[in-house]
Design an enzyme around this catalytic site. Structure first.
Site, PDB file in Angstrom:
ATOM      1  N   ASP A 131       0.797  -1.238   0.000  1.00 35.41           N
ATOM      2  CA  ASP A 131       0.000   0.000   0.000  1.00 35.41           C
ATOM      3  C   ASP A 131       0.830   1.289   0.000  1.00 35.41           C
ATOM      4  O   ASP A 131       0.314   2.356  -0.318  1.00 35.41           O
ATOM      5  CB  ASP A 131      -0.930   0.034   1.225  1.00 35.41           C
ATOM      6  CG  ASP A 131      -2.102  -0.911   1.086  1.00 35.41           C
ATOM      7  OD1 ASP A 131      -2.209  -1.582   0.036  1.00 35.41           O
ATOM      8  OD2 ASP A 131      -2.927  -0.986   2.022  1.00 35.41           O
ATOM      9  N   GLU A 191      -8.351   8.261 -17.208  1.00 41.19           N
ATOM     10  CA  GLU A 191      -9.116   9.509 -17.247  1.00 41.19           C
ATOM     11  C   GLU A 191      -9.583   9.932 -15.864  1.00 41.19           C
ATOM     12  O   GLU A 191     -10.074  11.049 -15.696  1.00 41.19           O
ATOM     13  CB  GLU A 191     -10.321   9.365 -18.184  1.00 41.19           C
ATOM     14  CG  GLU A 191      -9.994   9.519 -19.654  1.00 41.19           C
ATOM     15  CD  GLU A 191      -9.209   8.362 -20.239  1.00 41.19           C
ATOM     16  OE1 GLU A 191      -9.229   7.276 -19.635  1.00 41.19           O
ATOM     17  OE2 GLU A 191      -8.580   8.553 -21.291  1.00 41.19           O
ATOM     18  N   ARG A 250     -17.877  -1.374 -17.724  1.00 45.49           N
ATOM     19  CA  ARG A 250     -17.472  -2.650 -17.123  1.00 45.49           C
ATOM     20  C   ARG A 250     -16.546  -2.363 -15.935  1.00 45.49           C
ATOM     21  O   ARG A 250     -15.885  -1.335 -15.902  1.00 45.49           O
ATOM     22  CB  ARG A 250     -16.696  -3.521 -18.122  1.00 45.49           C
ATOM     23  CG  ARG A 250     -17.510  -3.994 -19.315  1.00 45.49           C
ATOM     24  CD  ARG A 250     -18.519  -5.059 -18.891  1.00 45.49           C
ATOM     25  NE  ARG A 250     -19.207  -5.633 -20.030  1.00 45.49           N
ATOM     26  CZ  ARG A 250     -20.277  -5.101 -20.623  1.00 45.49           C
ATOM     27  NH1 ARG A 250     -20.775  -3.941 -20.190  1.00 45.49           N
ATOM     28  NH2 ARG A 250     -20.844  -5.700 -21.644  1.00 45.49           N
TER      29      ARG A 250
HETATM   30  O1  F6P Z   1      -2.390  -4.021   3.446  1.00 45.01           O
HETATM   31  C1  F6P Z   1      -2.201  -4.580   2.201  1.00 45.01           C
HETATM   32  C2  F6P Z   1      -3.520  -5.023   1.611  1.00 45.01           C
HETATM   33  O2  F6P Z   1      -3.255  -5.697   0.416  1.00 45.01           O
HETATM   34  C3  F6P Z   1      -4.533  -3.927   1.400  1.00 45.01           C
HETATM   35  O3  F6P Z   1      -4.329  -3.205   0.206  1.00 45.01           O
HETATM   36  C4  F6P Z   1      -5.816  -4.706   1.396  1.00 45.01           C
HETATM   37  O4  F6P Z   1      -6.905  -3.899   1.766  1.00 45.01           O
HETATM   38  C5  F6P Z   1      -5.568  -5.757   2.423  1.00 45.01           C
HETATM   39  O5  F6P Z   1      -4.174  -5.935   2.476  1.00 45.01           O
HETATM   40  C6  F6P Z   1      -6.234  -7.071   2.132  1.00 45.01           C
HETATM   41  O6  F6P Z   1      -5.986  -7.926   3.195  1.00 45.01           O
HETATM   42  P1  F6P Z   1      -6.317  -9.480   3.194  1.00 45.01           P
HETATM   43  O7  F6P Z   1      -5.363 -10.142   2.236  1.00 45.01           O
HETATM   44  O8  F6P Z   1      -6.090  -9.907   4.588  1.00 45.01           O
HETATM   45  O9  F6P Z   1      -7.712  -9.613   2.713  1.00 45.01           O
END
Ligand code: F6P
Length: 326
Positions: A131, A191, A250
């Site tokens: 992230d 966009e 979509r």
């Molecule tokens: O923190 C990294 C992340 O990939 C986030 O982008 C996402 O919201 C979360 O982990 C998903 O977590 P999990 O794999 O536990 O569902």
């Protein structure tokens, strides 16, 4: 001279490409400096359940190029309890581990910080999450690979969007932040970029479709961060369809594909530098800090600041995405 003899290393929270490279760097740097290293499997869960293995230089051979984390990872509820942390501490003692390197995100840092307050085990954190939302470093381990993976998908979507003259809403990861969405929107020529940090992003998308002559454009790509306040791709598809019934819309949710894959060169180098610096920091007597890189300089950030500080997206990039989307 440092008192530390054995370092425990673990990966925690969501996995990120480059975590293996970071563990490799921790292990080899520790051995280089005459220390022992143990790997704690499945993050805090493995600490609680004594899933602890010896690591030598050979244990981390042939992993620098692999995605995921060979130590495995978990999100541990048990570690949020005092009794879970007590069990974890007992296991560290049993394994003679006297310092920790925690590779993960905000929740993992928080766990390490509380653990240190309760039991005094020195701990250094490394930013590992796709992230990129961690304070104290320009980039987190895994981010570069994740944006390149997402970008590759967007390029492919662009081909079919163009062929069918459709609007595609592409949802990328980013639970509370829009770093992935914004960078990928710019790099993918989108966009629109909908991110939690920009409260006027939805109006910008509507302006895009309302602009005179605009709706005649044959296709559009709108990138949305999963954490955007407007909702995810499916919600947005519904909203846009109601407003513009003539558009062919979509949605694609990229999901966990963004978390996998071989780490990019940038992530391998970042992870290698940070892993090595974490060990050096512990040897130098540092604790309850994260190690990051800001403007190519290694930076230590106290856990409290790394956990509570908010890393902001660059407003100039928000503006750039808007200008280039005309
Ligand atoms: O923190 C990294 C992340 O990939 C986030 O982008 C996402 O919201 C979360 O982990 C998903 O977590 P999990 O794999 O536990 O569902």
């Amino acid at each position: 001279m440092s008192e530390i003899k054995t370092i425990g290393v673990y990966t925690s929270g969501g996995d990120a490409p480059g975590m293996n490279a970071a563990v490799r760097a921790v292990v080899r740097t520790a051995i280089y400096h005459g220390l022992k290293v143990k790997g704690i499997r499945r993050g805090y869960e493995g600490m609680i359940h004594n899933e602890i293995i010896n690591l030598d230089r050979q244990s981390v051979a042939n992993i620098i190029q692999r995605g995921g984390t060979f130590l495995k990872t978990a999100r541990s509820e048990a570690f949020m309890t005092k009794s879970g942390r007590q069990q974890a501490y007992d296991n560290l003692k049993r394994n003679n581990i006297d310092a920790l390197v925690c590779i993960g995100g905000n929740g993992s840092y928080t766990g390490a910080n509380i653990f240190n307050q309760e039991f005094g085990v020195p701990c250094v954190g490394l930013p590992g999450t796709i992230d990129n939302d961690l304070f104290g470093t320009d980039y987190t381990i895994g981010y570069d690979t994740a944006i390149n993976t997402a970008l590759d998908s967007i390029d492919r979507i662009r081909d079919t969007a163009h062929s069918h003259e459709r609007v595609f809403i592409v949802e990328v990861m980013g639970r509370d932040s829009g770093f992935i969405a914004l960078d990928v929107a710019i790099a993918g020529g989108a966009e629109g970029a909908l991110i939690p940090e920009d409260i006027s992003d939805w109006d910008k998308v509507l302006n895009h479709f309302n602009r005179p002559g605009r709706r005649k454009k044959s296709f559009s790509i709108i990138v949305v961060a999963e954490g955007d306040e407007q909702g995810g791709a499916l919600v947005l598809e519904k909203k846009l369809t109601e407003l513009y019934p003539d558009l062919k819309i979509r949605s694609t949710i990229l999901g966990h594909v963004q978390r996998g894959g071989s780490p990019s060169a940038r992530d391998r180098i970042l992870a290698s530098r940070l892993g090595s610096e974490a060990v050096k920091a512990l040897i130098a007597g540092q604790t309850t800090i994260t190690v990051g890189i800001i403007s190519d300089e290694v930076v230590y950030t106290p856990f409290d600041l790394a956990i509570n500080g908010k890393k902001s997206v660059d407003p100039a990039l928000i503006e750039l995405a808007e200008i280039l989307a005309i």
